[in-house]
Design an enzyme around this catalytic site. Sequence first.
Site, PDB file in Angstrom:
ATOM      1  N   HIS A  55      -0.372  -2.520  70.734  1.00 13.70           N
ATOM      2  CA  HIS A  55      -1.565  -1.674  70.795  1.00 13.70           C
ATOM      3  C   HIS A  55      -1.249  -0.355  71.513  1.00 13.70           C
ATOM      4  O   HIS A  55      -2.070   0.177  72.253  1.00 13.70           O
ATOM      5  CB  HIS A  55      -2.686  -2.424  71.531  1.00 13.70           C
ATOM      6  CG  HIS A  55      -4.067  -2.188  70.979  1.00 13.70           C
ATOM      7  ND1 HIS A  55      -4.688  -3.040  70.128  1.00 13.70           N
ATOM      8  CD2 HIS A  55      -4.950  -1.175  71.176  1.00 13.70           C
ATOM      9  CE1 HIS A  55      -5.898  -2.591  69.829  1.00 13.70           C
ATOM     10  NE2 HIS A  55      -6.075  -1.446  70.448  1.00 13.70           N
ATOM     11  N   GLN A 108      -9.368  -3.036  59.277  1.00 10.80           N
ATOM     12  CA  GLN A 108      -8.973  -3.762  60.496  1.00 10.80           C
ATOM     13  C   GLN A 108     -10.199  -4.420  61.105  1.00 10.80           C
ATOM     14  O   GLN A 108     -11.227  -3.785  61.321  1.00 10.80           O
ATOM     15  CB  GLN A 108      -8.333  -2.799  61.502  1.00 10.80           C
ATOM     16  CG  GLN A 108      -8.004  -3.443  62.847  1.00 10.80           C
ATOM     17  CD  GLN A 108      -9.104  -3.228  63.877  1.00 10.80           C
ATOM     18  OE1 GLN A 108      -9.671  -2.139  63.946  1.00 10.80           O
ATOM     19  NE2 GLN A 108      -9.421  -4.252  64.663  1.00 10.80           N
ATOM     20  N   LYS A 156      -2.178  -8.404  63.344  1.00  5.63           N
ATOM     21  CA  LYS A 156      -1.669  -7.269  64.132  1.00  5.63           C
ATOM     22  C   LYS A 156      -1.625  -7.652  65.607  1.00  5.63           C
ATOM     23  O   LYS A 156      -2.640  -8.106  66.153  1.00  5.63           O
ATOM     24  CB  LYS A 156      -2.583  -6.056  63.921  1.00  5.63           C
ATOM     25  CG  LYS A 156      -2.219  -4.818  64.736  1.00  5.63           C
ATOM     26  CD  LYS A 156      -3.057  -3.632  64.264  1.00  5.63           C
ATOM     27  CE  LYS A 156      -2.740  -2.343  64.992  1.00  5.63           C
ATOM     28  NZ  LYS A 156      -3.470  -2.193  66.249  1.00  5.63           N
ATOM     29  N   TYR A 188     -11.957  -6.798  64.190  1.00  8.90           N
ATOM     30  CA  TYR A 188     -12.015  -7.520  65.468  1.00  8.90           C
ATOM     31  C   TYR A 188     -12.968  -8.669  65.236  1.00  8.90           C
ATOM     32  O   TYR A 188     -14.074  -8.475  64.721  1.00  8.90           O
ATOM     33  CB  TYR A 188     -12.562  -6.627  66.590  1.00  8.90           C
ATOM     34  CG  TYR A 188     -11.581  -5.631  67.136  1.00  8.90           C
ATOM     35  CD1 TYR A 188     -10.288  -6.011  67.489  1.00  8.90           C
ATOM     36  CD2 TYR A 188     -11.947  -4.301  67.344  1.00  8.90           C
ATOM     37  CE1 TYR A 188      -9.384  -5.097  68.012  1.00  8.90           C
ATOM     38  CE2 TYR A 188     -11.051  -3.380  67.870  1.00  8.90           C
ATOM     39  CZ  TYR A 188      -9.774  -3.788  68.194  1.00  8.90           C
ATOM     40  OH  TYR A 188      -8.893  -2.883  68.712  1.00  8.90           O
ATOM     41  N   SER A 211     -10.758   1.444  61.084  1.00 10.90           N
ATOM     42  CA  SER A 211     -10.927   0.713  62.337  1.00 10.90           C
ATOM     43  C   SER A 211     -12.274   0.008  62.374  1.00 10.90           C
ATOM     44  O   SER A 211     -13.282   0.536  61.912  1.00 10.90           O
ATOM     45  CB  SER A 211     -10.836   1.683  63.515  1.00 10.90           C
ATOM     46  OG  SER A 211     -11.350   1.072  64.678  1.00 10.90           O
ATOM     47  N   ASP A 264       4.211  -0.927  64.959  1.00  8.65           N
ATOM     48  CA  ASP A 264       3.692   0.319  65.523  1.00  8.65           C
ATOM     49  C   ASP A 264       3.925   0.322  67.022  1.00  8.65           C
ATOM     50  O   ASP A 264       4.534  -0.596  67.574  1.00  8.65           O
ATOM     51  CB  ASP A 264       2.227   0.571  65.159  1.00  8.65           C
ATOM     52  CG  ASP A 264       1.230  -0.322  65.898  1.00  8.65           C
ATOM     53  OD1 ASP A 264       1.571  -0.930  66.937  1.00  8.65           O
ATOM     54  OD2 ASP A 264       0.074  -0.419  65.424  1.00  8.65           O
ATOM     55  N   ARG A 319      -1.623  -0.375  75.358  1.00  7.52           N
ATOM     56  CA  ARG A 319      -2.970  -0.252  75.940  1.00  7.52           C
ATOM     57  C   ARG A 319      -3.524  -1.570  76.470  1.00  7.52           C
ATOM     58  O   ARG A 319      -4.597  -1.586  77.059  1.00  7.52           O
ATOM     59  CB  ARG A 319      -3.951   0.280  74.874  1.00  7.52           C
ATOM     60  CG  ARG A 319      -3.657   1.688  74.467  1.00  7.52           C
ATOM     61  CD  ARG A 319      -4.346   2.070  73.163  1.00  7.52           C
ATOM     62  NE  ARG A 319      -5.770   2.298  73.239  1.00  7.52           N
ATOM     63  CZ  ARG A 319      -6.340   3.379  73.741  1.00  7.52           C
ATOM     64  NH1 ARG A 319      -5.587   4.335  74.235  1.00  7.52           N
ATOM     65  NH2 ARG A 319      -7.648   3.526  73.746  1.00  7.52           N
ATOM     66  N   THR A 360      -6.778  -7.858  64.161  1.00  8.25           N
ATOM     67  CA  THR A 360      -6.112  -7.489  65.420  1.00  8.25           C
ATOM     68  C   THR A 360      -6.334  -8.582  66.451  1.00  8.25           C
ATOM     69  O   THR A 360      -7.472  -8.946  66.758  1.00  8.25           O
ATOM     70  CB  THR A 360      -6.637  -6.130  65.922  1.00  8.25           C
ATOM     71  OG1 THR A 360      -6.297  -5.145  64.940  1.00  8.25           O
ATOM     72  CG2 THR A 360      -5.994  -5.738  67.246  1.00  8.25           C
TER      73      THR A 360
HETATM   74  C1  LIG Z   1      -7.616   5.709  70.989  1.00  6.00           C
HETATM   75  C2  LIG Z   1      -7.073   4.482  70.321  1.00  6.00           C
HETATM   76  C3  LIG Z   1      -7.947   3.622  69.684  1.00  6.00           C
HETATM   77  C4  LIG Z   1      -7.464   2.489  69.021  1.00  6.00           C
HETATM   78  N1  LIG Z   1      -8.338   1.687  68.353  1.00  6.00           N
HETATM   79  C5  LIG Z   1      -7.868   0.614  67.679  1.00  6.00           C
HETATM   80  C6  LIG Z   1      -8.747  -0.193  66.918  1.00  6.00           C
HETATM   81  O1  LIG Z   1      -9.939   0.076  66.822  1.00  6.00           O
HETATM   82  N2  LIG Z   1      -8.223  -1.269  66.296  1.00  6.00           N
HETATM   83  C7  LIG Z   1      -6.885  -1.608  66.374  1.00  6.00           C
HETATM   84  O2  LIG Z   1      -6.459  -2.601  65.802  1.00  6.00           O
HETATM   85  N3  LIG Z   1      -6.033  -0.831  67.062  1.00  6.00           N
HETATM   86  C8  LIG Z   1      -6.484   0.265  67.707  1.00  6.00           C
HETATM   87  N4  LIG Z   1      -5.603   1.068  68.380  1.00  6.00           N
HETATM   88  C9  LIG Z   1      -4.174   0.748  68.350  1.00  6.00           C
HETATM   89  C10 LIG Z   1      -3.489   1.413  67.148  1.00  6.00           C
HETATM   90  O3  LIG Z   1      -3.863   0.794  65.954  1.00  6.00           O
HETATM   91  C11 LIG Z   1      -1.957   1.298  67.264  1.00  6.00           C
HETATM   92  O4  LIG Z   1      -1.592  -0.038  67.442  1.00  6.00           O
HETATM   93  C12 LIG Z   1      -1.393   2.140  68.414  1.00  6.00           C
HETATM   94  O5  LIG Z   1      -2.054   3.373  68.508  1.00  6.00           O
HETATM   95  C13 LIG Z   1       0.091   2.370  68.190  1.00  6.00           C
HETATM   96  O6  LIG Z   1       0.654   3.003  69.276  1.00  6.00           O
HETATM   97  P1  LIG Z   1       0.969   4.574  69.338  1.00  6.00           P
HETATM   98  O7  LIG Z   1      -0.346   5.249  69.458  1.00  6.00           O
HETATM   99  O8  LIG Z   1       1.788   4.679  70.584  1.00  6.00           O
HETATM  100  O9  LIG Z   1       1.721   4.951  68.112  1.00  6.00           O
HETATM  101  C14 LIG Z   1      -6.069   2.198  69.035  1.00  6.00           C
HETATM  102  C15 LIG Z   1      -5.196   3.089  69.668  1.00  6.00           C
HETATM  103  C16 LIG Z   1      -5.665   4.222  70.302  1.00  6.00           C
HETATM  104  C17 LIG Z   1      -4.697   5.179  70.931  1.00  6.00           C
END
Ligand SMILES: Cc1cc2nc3c(=O)[nH]c(=O)nc-3n(C[C@H](O)[C@H](O)[C@H](O)COP(=O)(O)O)c2cc1C
Length: 420
Positions: A316, A148, A292, A150, A126, A347, A319, A176
């Site tokens: 994401h 990954q 992504k 940003y 990340s 995902d 989120r 992303t």
């Molecule tokens: C706590 C947390 C932090 C995350 N941080 C990043 C990140 O730094 N970069 C990114 O591309 N996605 C990030 N994601 C998204 C994940 O890569 C992924 O898309 C997501 O967790 C998939 O959904 P799921 O947790 O329901 O399986 C984050 C997700 C969570 C839960």
Amino acid sequence: MIGRERQSAIYLQGVGGRTPRVPLDPERLEAAARRAMRADAFAYVAAGAGTEDTVRENRAAFARHRIVPRMLRGVERPDASVELFGRRLASPFLLAPVGVLELAHREADVAVARAARRVGVPMIFSNQASRPMEECAQALGDSPRWFQLYWSTSNELVESFVARAEHCGCEAIVLTLDTTIVGWRPRDLEPAFLPFLRGQGIAQYTSDPVFRRLMTEGGAGAGSPQPPPTPQALRTLIQLTRAYPGSFLRTLASGHGRAAVQRFVEIFSRPSLSWRDLPFLRERTKLPIVLKGILHADDARRALDAGVDGIVVSNHGGRQVDGAIATLDALPRVAAAVDGRLPVLLDSGVRGGADAFKALALGAAAVLIGRPYVYGLAVAGEAGVAEVVDNLRAELDLTMALAGCATRAEIGPDALERVG
Ligand SMILES: Cc1cc2nc3c(=O)[nH]c(=O)nc-3n(C[C@H](O)[C@H](O)[C@H](O)COP(=O)(O)O)c2cc1C
């Protein structure tokens, strides 16, 4: 058959009176992680945007798609392997980039790297990691890793991150797109908790030579609002001073801990990012570029035109945009638009091997595991991550066998029926 081997291992342990430490049921796994973590840290991981409608919808979409098993097909050893960017993976799982893993476990990304190496699945570092990519690269040995990104407001920093990723042996850059700003997350807003402001999840920055220069140039954060001087603000100052590499006292004297956070906030992301920016990245790396956050077929077509190498259908984990389409619902149209010219990964909401089967049936080349491995990390560190992955692989293996699919090619849309 890895599914039966895993099952037998668990049942045999039971004969000796031992049961798995890491729950297999996704809800019980989440509950165990909640008990193991601080309340605000757990909320940060579990949170979705707004009413968390999309978090639920990601799961609901999996429930709407039902597997129709086929019989008497003599499947003895299902083969779920996949080739991605010239590397054959034994199973179609990757560890999604997840920031601020120190919220789940002290060893954070390094524990995940060790687990990834142990089970042989690629880890995606990340951009918001708690440990620098170089440390994870070392822990990974020869095991595959991607980075990954940003896209910062500083192109120089983008270049530096990409160069470091290449140096660390990353085999792809995952850009992303869906987080040019952080989504509206009531679960984090209510406790007013954003880990980055406490110096957490910015290790890729504080270990970067370009960032460290930018940090001291031009008075980082000059004129930016300061928190009120409360005991909590003092605790935070200590926390972010400690988070900065090097001696605590020297960092306290230099003010680098606070300057790093302030500079990070200023340059973290570029909301103006557009398709016009992609050539910059294309020209700076020979590594495959994976976008992504794609959910629309037209964006998938633009990605093809832009000459990228892969797509992750992702919201994401719900989120970012409350009410956004579930990824499994978006997948068929994206896959049709791409028509096999790029690998499409997915995902958001993958909680079991059967979910992975459904994603493969609708056109995914592989799936990213998100929260479940973070919960495994919280419950049992490195071993917990490895167990979560092993369980997913075992369940996919058994699902393929029981659904009558010996190979990936046999898992097609006709293996599913959409209900509701
Ligand atoms: C706590 C947390 C932090 C995350 N941080 C990043 C990140 O730094 N970069 C990114 O591309 N996605 C990030 N994601 C998204 C994940 O890569 C992924 O898309 C997501 O967790 C998939 O959904 P799921 O947790 O329901 O399986 C984050 C997700 C969570 C839960």
